[in-house]
Design an enzyme around this catalytic site. Structure first.
Site, short mmCIF file in Angstrom:
data_model
loop_
_atom_site.label_atom_id
_atom_site.label_comp_id
_atom_site.label_asym_id
_atom_site.label_seq_id
_atom_site.Cartn_x
_atom_site.Cartn_y
_atom_site.Cartn_z
N SER A 134 -16.28 -2.30 -11.46
CA SER A 134 -15.48 -1.38 -11.36
C SER A 134 -15.66 -0.09 -10.96
O SER A 134 -16.54 -0.51 -9.70
CB SER A 134 -16.62 -1.07 -13.07
OG SER A 134 -15.74 -0.15 -13.13
N TYR A 147 -24.45 -1.05 -17.31
CA TYR A 147 -23.28 -1.25 -16.89
C TYR A 147 -22.89 -2.03 -15.61
O TYR A 147 -22.74 -2.60 -14.42
CB TYR A 147 -22.30 -1.10 -17.73
CG TYR A 147 -20.91 -1.02 -17.56
CD1 TYR A 147 -20.30 -2.28 -18.26
CD2 TYR A 147 -20.44 0.48 -16.33
CE1 TYR A 147 -18.80 -2.35 -17.57
CE2 TYR A 147 -18.91 -0.68 -16.71
CZ TYR A 147 -17.95 -1.43 -17.08
OH TYR A 147 -16.90 -1.98 -16.92
P1 NDP Z 1 -11.17 -5.51 -23.48
O1 NDP Z 1 -12.51 -5.40 -24.36
O2 NDP Z 1 -9.89 -5.18 -23.24
O3 NDP Z 1 -11.51 -7.13 -22.68
C1 NDP Z 1 -12.71 -8.00 -22.85
C2 NDP Z 1 -11.90 -9.22 -22.43
O4 NDP Z 1 -13.37 -10.07 -21.94
C3 NDP Z 1 -11.62 -9.55 -23.68
O5 NDP Z 1 -10.59 -10.73 -23.66
C4 NDP Z 1 -12.19 -10.75 -24.04
O6 NDP Z 1 -12.78 -11.86 -24.79
C5 NDP Z 1 -13.45 -10.89 -22.95
N1 NDP Z 1 -15.60 -11.76 -23.21
C6 NDP Z 1 -15.97 -10.42 -23.62
N2 NDP Z 1 -17.25 -11.64 -24.00
C7 NDP Z 1 -16.50 -12.96 -23.52
C8 NDP Z 1 -17.42 -14.02 -23.55
N3 NDP Z 1 -18.49 -13.97 -23.96
N4 NDP Z 1 -17.01 -14.89 -22.60
C9 NDP Z 1 -15.61 -15.08 -22.15
N5 NDP Z 1 -14.77 -14.50 -22.89
C10 NDP Z 1 -15.18 -12.89 -23.22
O7 NDP Z 1 -12.19 -4.76 -21.85
P2 NDP Z 1 -11.29 -4.65 -20.86
O8 NDP Z 1 -9.92 -5.08 -19.88
O9 NDP Z 1 -11.10 -3.12 -20.19
O10 NDP Z 1 -12.53 -5.24 -19.84
C11 NDP Z 1 -11.84 -6.44 -18.82
C12 NDP Z 1 -12.30 -6.33 -17.44
O11 NDP Z 1 -12.30 -5.24 -16.46
C13 NDP Z 1 -14.35 -5.85 -17.76
O12 NDP Z 1 -15.27 -6.66 -16.68
C14 NDP Z 1 -14.18 -4.87 -17.56
O13 NDP Z 1 -15.45 -4.42 -17.53
C15 NDP Z 1 -13.18 -3.95 -16.65
N6 NDP Z 1 -13.32 -3.14 -16.31
C16 NDP Z 1 -12.81 -2.07 -17.37
C17 NDP Z 1 -12.52 -0.85 -16.86
C18 NDP Z 1 -11.82 0.29 -18.10
O14 NDP Z 1 -11.20 0.95 -18.05
N7 NDP Z 1 -11.59 -0.73 -19.43
C19 NDP Z 1 -12.23 -0.03 -16.11
C20 NDP Z 1 -13.49 -0.47 -15.15
C21 NDP Z 1 -13.71 -1.85 -15.14
P3 NDP Z 1 -12.86 -12.24 -26.37
O15 NDP Z 1 -13.92 -11.35 -27.12
O16 NDP Z 1 -11.53 -12.85 -27.32
O17 NDP Z 1 -14.12 -12.98 -25.79
#
Ligand code: NDP
Length: 235
Positions: A134, A147
């Site tokens: 990130s 975070y």
């Molecule tokens: P979302 O919340 O849309 O997606 C997060 C995903 O992680 C979901 O598919 C969720 O699936 C999955 N997840 C969470 N916990 C678990 C678990 N225990 N096991 C398996 N899957 C899990 O957020 P983003 O798409 O934004 O996030 C994706 C990545 O991007 C993250 O690492 C985030 O930190 C990073 N990021 C995002 C930014 C933003 O502005 N959006 C900026 C910088 C980095 P489910 O709940 O179905 O398990």
């Protein structure tokens, strides 16, 4: 085009879902993991991918996810360690359970992914690990201390893995504000409102998916290590 077998964690929404759609559209074979399998089923059906239930915090779950993909396709070319959570809060509020959740998903989950695919990639003498850090892995802001700690750790881990590996490619993707469900995990209402306000300038998740597609489609001898993709208007 060289069609790759690409495993994506956290593919049920946001950046993971967009990446699955982008890579499937480019002809890659995508294998999706997350806990919400109903969403994975819908997305997989739409894009012609496959899926398996995955909780990245449990090593056995990660091993089962990777084994299912390996059994299905006979190889694993790329793992996108994307699953993440972001329950932001002030350190002084001592939301220790949320700190642990971030460590378990954002850091331990990435380690579990690496542990599960590394033996296969070593055997293949080829493979590509894409870790989602990130902009918070490059700088620290109030409410993002823990975070950021997990995202800094992902960068350190990725660089160490890269230095140790001569036949694996390691890429860190550093998104800025990106449209997704991520702010839904913030339990502090004031913090959530403030972050959602900042999110007004967020870029679509497809912008991050395009960067991942760029990294994995380079020739084998070209290792794209670090990409930052953020809104033009982000400070
Ligand atoms: P979302 O919340 O849309 O997606 C997060 C995903 O992680 C979901 O598919 C969720 O699936 C999955 N997840 C969470 N916990 C678990 C678990 N225990 N096991 C398996 N899957 C899990 O957020 P983003 O798409 O934004 O996030 C994706 C990545 O991007 C993250 O690492 C985030 O930190 C990073 N990021 C995002 C930014 C933003 O502005 N959006 C900026 C910088 C980095 P489910 O709940 O179905 O398990």
């Amino acid at each position: 085009m060289n069609s790759k077998v690409v495993l994506i964690t956290g593919a049920s929404s946001g950046i993971g879902e967009a990446t699955a759609r982008r890579l499937a559209g480019a002809g890659h074979r995508v294998f999706l993991g997350a806990r919400r399998t109903d969403r994975l089923a819908t997305i997989s059906a739409e894009i012609g991918g496959e899926y398996h239930e995955l909780d990245v915090t449990r090593l056995e779950s990660m091993r089962a996810f990777v084994a299912a993909a390996h059994e299905r396709y006979g190889r694993v070319d790329v793992l996108v360690n994307n699953a993440g959570v972001m329950p932001l809060s002030l350190v002084q509020d001592l939301k220790v359970d949320e700190w642990n959740q971030m460590i378990d998903v954002n850091l331990r989950g990435v380690l579990h992914g690496i542990a599960a695919v590394l033996p296969i990639m070593r055997e293949q003498q080829a493979g590509h690990i894409v870790n989602i850090s990130s902009v918070s892995g490059l700088r620290v802001d109030p409410t993002a201390a823990v975070y950021s700690a997990t995202k800094f750790a992902v960068r350190a881990l990725s660089e160490g893995l890269r230095q140790e590996s001569r036949d694996l490619r390691v890429t860190v993707i550093n998104p800025g504000l990106t449209e997704s469900d991520l702010t839904g995990g913030i339990t502090d209402e004031a913090v959530r409102d403030a972050v959602r306000d900042q999110m007004k300038i967020a870029i679509p998740a497809s912008a991050i998916a395009d960067a991942i597609n760029y990294a994995i489609t380079q020739p084998p001898e070209v290792d794209v290590n670090d990409l930052v993709i953020r809104p033009t208007a982000q400070g």
